[in-house]
Design a protein around this motif. Structure first.
Motif: not given
Length: 312
Positions: A56-60
């Motif tokens: 999630k923090r990677a943008g997924g």
């Protein structure tokens, strides 16, 4: 922060949720030894939750399937996921207590961990089927991510169903146990640290052994080596990615950060080399802060460090 310029689909994580109890010590305890801790902290944890949060923090775009107890530990264990807007509607509340982990971290940042499975032991085949259904409902099939802190039967059922429905899978063979070799044959991508890979390969630790494994099993094999970076082998290619030179504070969660970032970058169309390159920097950044989940960086920060060549 979304991955600009890429169309992302869905990362579905099936795995564990723990409350981490982190104890700072001078040195890791030996058998029969009593030692004093300097500090005690509580963080959300569990390999499944950590990897979902990292993705999630990677943008997924992330969906997470797991279980907690109906106790006071659950809210604390889920706090970082809720704050990051990881959906928790598919997390079951079961009769066992929420899982926990006692984590001892020494002055060099090395650690040892003792886990109580609790609710994680009740993540069942029905949850596995639901996770696969969620991944297969994506417009172009999602990416399904597993670890080994939930029952073997659940992971095996999910991996078999995923293959049946054409869903690509990543298995992190951690924590390694006697079922890891069997499970590893069912996944499309295997992520192992150097010690886990040595167990899978019966001690072989060279490029030829990795190439042979990938060719024989038609798999992508990713071996993380801490400060030594990452090695990736497929039936068609083999390459290494160097890790940034850092002074680690706490290595807990670094492997999960790598897995989550790697999954997010692949899901959004990055090549294996690009995904591994971004993920190894994210994992290194995670070693610079205490606690598994608080240390997981945002993609914006990771790409900023890459752009500045800060770790070169």
């Amino acid at each position: 922060m979304p991955l600009d310029g890429f169309r992302c689909f869905m990362i579905v994580v099936l795995g564990s949720i723990n409350l981490d109890i982190r104890l700072e010590v001078d040195s890791l305890p030996l058998a029969g030894e009593t030692i004093h801790a300097h500090n005690r902290q509580y963080f959300g944890g569990g390999k499944g939750a950590n990897q979902a949060l990292a993705a999630k923090r990677a943008g997924g775009d992330v969906s997470f399937f797991g279980a907690v107890g109906s106790d006071t530990l659950a809210e604390r264990a889920l706090a970082e996921l809720v704050e990051a807007d990881v959906p928790i509607l598919d997390i079951a509340v079961v009769r066992e207590e929420t899982g926990s982990a006692n984590i001892y971290v020494d002055r060099h940042g090395e650690n040892c961990i003792v886990i109580t499975a609790g609710a994680n032991g009740l993540v069942d085949v029905d949850m596995a089927a639901a996770a696969v259904a969620s991944a297969s409902a994506s417009a172009k099939r999602g990416l399904l991510v597993f670890q080994q802190e939930i029952p073997f039967e659940t992971n095996k059922a999910a991996l078999e169903l995923a293959r049946l429905h054409g869903v690509r899978t990543i298995l992190n063979v951690s924590p390694f146990d006697v079922t890891s070799a069997e499970l590893s044959r069912l996944a499309d991508i295997i992520i192992a640290n150097q010690h886990e890979w040595a167990k899978l390969s019966n001690g072989a630790d060279d490029p030829d052994a990795m190439r042979e494994w990938s060719g024989r099993n038609d798999q992508t094999l990713v071996v993380t080596r801490g400060a030594g970076g990452v090695v990736v082998s497929t039936p068609m290619e083999y390459f290494e990615v160097a890790a940034p030179v850092i002074q680690p504070i706490d290595t807990v969660g670094a492997g999960d950060t790598f897995c989550g970032y790697f999954a997010a970058e692949l899901d959004c169309g990055r090549s294996l080399k690009e995904a591994a390159g971004i993920a190894v920097v994210a994992a290194s950044v995670a070693c610079l802060r205490a606690g598994a989940q608080p240390s997981i960086p945002l993609r914006f920060d990771v790409l900023g460090l890459l752009a500045k060549n800060k770790f070169a």
